[in-house]
Design a protein around this motif. Structure first.
Motif: not given
Ligand code: B16
Ligand code: MG
Length: 215
Positions: A31-52, A56-58
């Motif tokens: 919706e925000m036109g941000i690139y996001f894939d499964e590899k980036i998703n792997n970086r979200l493991r164990g990370v809090s919602r706001m830190d996740s 993504i906003l990087e």
């Protein structure tokens, strides 16, 4: 030092909700036109919602977002995520996990959950594991996310055990680091087995029964 208690991470150890996190964040990112894939998703493991969200906003190239807007985005993601969680049933937990948890308790080990998720109890309820742990430490009782040890130290405190008597089971490197920072022993499973710092590496969940013998 004798191990008396086992603290389990949730996502990636007991259940696998990473695909749901991915689908929910992907909606927001698209919706925000941000690139996001499964590899980036792997970086979200164990990370809090706001830190996740910050991860993504990087890749976000739009105008500066206020804290209020960020909280709104995280809330929206959580709404999508919880809709997906509603599809979970007891069939989403393997017999191996269920039987190993029961066997450890029978062998005299105390057990706790140590999850960054604010949805941990909701997930445990969906899959019928709410009674499977002696204590639950989750995203609702912490202020600092892994690799800070807070969630595990709280779990040890709830159990009434010293950190040095606890073993943390984790699928995320940030979680292994959190366990070590808390002065606990660590067992890596899944993605975390490549992490050299872990004391034990589990090929499968039931390998815990080879480490933790009858007391
Ligand atoms: P929520 P864990 C973590 O669970 C997930 O691995 C991570 O992807 C998620 O962002 C975090 O919980 C917060 O979840 O949005 O439900 O509060 O691995 O610590 O059990
Ligand atoms: Mg995890």
């Amino acid at each position: 030092m004798e191990i008396k208690a086992v603290i389990f991470d949730l996502d990636g150890v007991i259940v696998f909700t990473d695909q749901f996190h991915y689908q929910a964040w992907k909606k927001i990112a698209d919706e925000m036109g941000i690139y996001f894939d499964e590899k980036i998703n792997n970086r979200l493991r164990g990370v809090s919602r706001m830190d996740s969200l910050e991860i993504i906003l990087e890749r976000y190239e739009g105008s500066l977002l206020s804290q209020e807007k960020k909280e709104e985005l995280a809330e929206q993601k959580n709404g999508f995520y919880r809709e997906l969680l509603k599809t979970m049933t007891p069939a989403d937990v393997s017999d191996e996990v269920r039987d190993t948890l029961a066997a450890l308790r029978q062998r005299g080990y105390k057990t706790a959950l140590g999850s960054s998720s604010r949805n941990a109890k909701f997930i445990l309820e969906r899959v019928g594991l709410l009674e499977a742990f002696d204590e639950i430490s989750d995203g609702t009782n912490i202020t600092k996310s892994k690799p800070d040890p807070e969630v595990f130290l709280k779990a040890a405190e709830f159990l009434g055990e010293k950190p040095e008597h606890c073993l943390v089971v984790e699928d995320a490197e940030a979680g292994i680091e959190a366990g070590i920072a808390g002065g606990m022993r660590t067992a890596a499973i899944g993605e975390a087995v490549s992490c050299e710092k872990a004391d034990y590496k589990l090929r499968q969940f039931s390998d815990l029964l080879e480490i933790l013998h009858e007391k």
